[in-house]
Enzyme design. Structure first.
Site, mmCIF file in Angstrom:
data_model
loop_
_atom_site.group_PDB
_atom_site.id
_atom_site.type_symbol
_atom_site.label_atom_id
_atom_site.label_comp_id
_atom_site.label_asym_id
_atom_site.label_seq_id
_atom_site.Cartn_x
_atom_site.Cartn_y
_atom_site.Cartn_z
ATOM 1 N N ARG A 119 37.051 40.355 40.243
ATOM 2 C CA ARG A 119 38.249 40.237 39.426
ATOM 3 C C ARG A 119 37.905 39.388 38.210
ATOM 4 O O ARG A 119 36.910 38.673 38.202
ATOM 5 C CB ARG A 119 39.411 39.621 40.200
ATOM 6 C CG ARG A 119 39.177 38.188 40.613
ATOM 7 C CD ARG A 119 40.353 37.651 41.432
ATOM 8 N NE ARG A 119 41.538 37.488 40.624
ATOM 9 C CZ ARG A 119 41.938 36.326 40.101
ATOM 10 N NH1 ARG A 119 41.215 35.233 40.283
ATOM 11 N NH2 ARG A 119 43.053 36.244 39.410
ATOM 12 N N ASN B 249 39.291 36.423 35.594
ATOM 13 C CA ASN B 249 40.259 35.360 35.382
ATOM 14 C C ASN B 249 39.965 34.817 33.986
ATOM 15 O O ASN B 249 38.860 34.959 33.476
ATOM 16 C CB ASN B 249 40.085 34.279 36.456
ATOM 17 C CG ASN B 249 41.250 33.319 36.486
ATOM 18 O OD1 ASN B 249 42.335 33.630 35.992
ATOM 19 N ND2 ASN B 249 41.027 32.155 37.057
#
Lengths: 355, 318
Positions: free
Chosen positions: A232, A234
């Site tokens: 992911r 961020n």
């Protein structure tokens, strides 16, 4: 092991630069396009946004599962300096030794596979030889025997890998942050968090607990499978290209946030993106969490027209709680105003890559 | 699953009466990933026009990167998998094997590991002991069997680990000395058990009564899906109705109908196949070890690998 592998992203030269002092860090034009811009659309939307960590677009930060770029040597030098000043940035609880070896193997394998001109791993049973050409290392050791390496296995390999590393132990239906090397963190500390479980170390994040985000994420991670890593993105922003924005060093970097003016936004304000990948480890059943940080100043962001249009639009829609949590409140509007000069109002294409 | 490995059967060995060990090596060659003691793989077997998928613990050395081994007991009332392996599987056959998954990993903080196996429950401990021995960790195995002839791996484990392996054969009148086992262990000892449910309950109860903390107790509750009356399930997204046979799990019936729900363990432990119940009239027979008693009572979620249904309407979010 792949042979005859030819990569698009194949760094051969490394920048001589600093993440402190005169802040000479910068991105070459090729490396700007390598940057993992995190916004798929013009508005901010909270999501866990986890996807399989598989090789992605050639030339991008997603091309290889462990990315090495032109900042490799400078980042390793900065890391060594942080560790010399504060040895607690590396910690490993005693029961994490098997996970340390798992991590060493994984990071050596991935780097040697992706960048055979930089790294070589030769294995003959338990006798391994590791060659790291950029750092001038050529070591032979016995896999599984810590006494044959100059440092603990995790300490050894993390000093040769871009990105912060956290190792989690899985037990009692939870994940425990029991080892890591964290020298380039966005305002958190291994020394504070070591030994905590998943809920404990996420407790400061606003809004998410009420949304049940962490219960779902934990359940998902507990079933993460060997050979199927996930990733992911961020993001946050950092003033000056400072890798070490640790709570311990807040007095050094906190005041930077008051120095942003309409004139220096392009040079001082950096978009900071973490490409986070999570890997199930084979022998220990632990979990490896790689947090690879990329920084790009606003002057560089706007050289990609799509990103220059999109970033101010995203920043305008960011909820105040999150802006505050990410520490952007004080200079958010100044940055939006500067970026807006580069937004011609044209529509942007979907997805994160440059047009 | 696309990442599954094609593996060829390279050895079939009867380890003990009614227990067959299967060695599998990757068709494509190359080293396999190492794994952690206690891990299992789901093995898919083409049996006529049925595909059987069963989870089996890996029972080889996790550092043997050339192959994986499982050991399968011939079940008294086989649903098909164990009969297939004992009667029809041959050296040279190719099976499809998923990545190792561990729902029974050792607690690496333990000062000492006590392993209590019953019968075929020995399999995860074979791999665990290889890891413990390599890392120099303290462990002992207590292995209850019907008879020495039925004690798979007993000889090889005694050769490797000597007095750390204790065998209790029922036909010789030997019983597991549970009360003694759980007494006077060093602080930080962890206890692991795998075998028949009754044995595991006795082990865990004895330890709890002796004051062991729950975090130090580990059990592998793998079971085959229970048989029962046939029923049918309606899929909310398509309106389709799928019939579940008496010897078929809900998950297996859905797979046979071409639907591929997520799963990892197929034994009611991991929670991966949790499915939302949209509507039901009747009783859900929860057969898993994942849901809490409160969640079972609410029946808003069903673990489709192990649970059955009695009633006239069950609609799932699929």
């Amino acid at each position: 092991m792949d042979t005859g592998y030819s990569a698009t992203h194949r760094p051969e030269t490394f920048r001589d630069e600093t993440f402190r002092g005169e802040f000479s860090y910068a991105n070459s034009p090729e490396n700007i396009r390598h940057f993992p811009f995190p916004f798929h659309e013009d508005a901010y939307r909270y999501s866990v946004n986890i996807e399989p960590h598989v090789p992605g677009r050639p030339g991008s930060a997603f091309e290889h599962l462990i990315d090495v770029d032109e900042h490799y040597l400078a980042e390793m030098a900065d890391r060594a300096q942080v560790l010399a000043e504060d040895p607690l940035r590396y910690q490993a609880l005693p029961h994490m030794m098997l996970a340390q070896w798992d991590t060493l193997e994984l990071l050596m394998e991935e780097q040697a596979r992706a960048y055979p001109h930089l790294f070589t791993l030769e294995r003959n049973g338990d006798q391994w030889r590791w060659i790291n050409r950029p750092l001038g290392i050529d070591d032979t050791f016995t896999f599984g025997d810590p006494s044959t390496l100059p440092r603990e296995p995790l300490d050894y390999i993390c000093r040769q890998t871009q990105g912060d590393i956290a190792l989690m132990d899985q037990r009692d239906g939870n994940l425990w942050l029991d080892a890591g090397m964290i020298t380039a963190q966005a305002d958190w500390s291994l020394d504070f968090d070591v030994g905590m479980n998943f809920h404990e170390w996420h407790a400061p994040v606003p809004l998410a607990p009420q949304m049940g985000v962490f219960d779902r994420a934990l359940k998902y991670l507990l079933n993460l499978q060997l050979g199927k890593p996930v990733r992911r993105l961020n993001w946050t922003m950092t003033i000056n290209p400072r890798l070490d924005t640790s709570p311990e060093n807040y007095p050094k970097w906190g005041p930077d946030r008051t120095t942003v003016t309409p004139e220096n936004v392009g040079q001082k304000v950096h978009l900071r993106v973490e490409l986070q990948s999570l890997w199930r480890l084979p022998r220990s059943n632990g979990m490896l969490f790689v947090i690879r940080s990329y920084m790009m100043r606003m002057d560089e962001v706007v050289t990609v027209p799509k990103w220059g249009r999109r970033l101010p639009r995203v920043l305008e829609t960011l909820p105040e709680e999150l802006a505050s949590y990410k520490g952007l409140s004080r200079y958010r509007q100044t940055t939006i105003d500067w970026l807006k000069r580069h937004d011609d109002g044209a529509p942007t294409s979907p997805g994160i890559f440059p047009d | 699953m696309s990442d599954d490995l094609q593996m060829r059967v390279t050895a079939l060995v009867d380890e003990a009466a009614g227990i067959r060990r299967v060695r599998l090596e990757p068709v494509a060659g190359g080293p396999l990933p190492a794994f952690s003691g206690g891990a299992h793989v789901v093995v898919a077997m083409r049996d006529g026009d049925v595909t059987r998928r069963n989870p089996y613990s890996l029972c080889c050395d996790p550092e043997d990167r050339t192959g994986y081994e499982i050991a399968v007991a011939r079940a008294a009332a086989s649903r098909g998998g164990s009969a297939f392996i004992h009667e029809r599987l041959a050296v040279g056959d190719v099976l499809v094997v998923g990545a190792p998954t561990n729902l029974f990993q050792p607690d690496w903080r333990a000062k000492k590991h006590i392993l209590v196996a019953g019968g075929i429950g020995i399999t995860p401990f074979v791999a665990m002991m290889a890891q413990f021995a390599r890392a120099g960790l303290a462990f002992e195995l207590h292995y209850a069997v019907r008879s020495r002839a039925a004690a798979a791996f007993a000889g090889v484990l005694q050769d490797r680990y000597g007095p750390r392996v204790k065998i209790y054969a029922a036909d010789e009148g030997a019983r597991l000395p549970l009360a003694v086992l759980v007494q006077n262990q060093p602080l930080g000892t962890h206890l692991y058990t795998c075998g028949p449910e009754r044995l595991m309950e006795a082990v865990l109860d004895t330890a709890r009564q002796a004051g062991w903390p729950e975090q130090a107790l580990h059990a592998e509750h793998f079971m085959a899906p229970p048989p029962g009356d046939p029923f049918s399930v309606t899929l909310a997204n398509s309106g389709r109705e799928v019939a579940v046979g008496p010897d078929q799990s809900l998950l297996e019936a859905l797979e046979a109908a071409g639907i591929n729900p997520r799963y990892l363990c197929r034994g009611g432990v991991c929670g991966e196949c949790a499915t939302r119940v949209v509507e039901f009239r009747g009783t859900i027979l929860h057969g898993d070890h994942f849901l809490t008693p409160e969640e079972r009572a609410e029946s808003r979620t069903i673990m489709i690998c192990m649970s059955r249904f009695v009633g006239d309407r069950l609609v799932l979010d699929l």
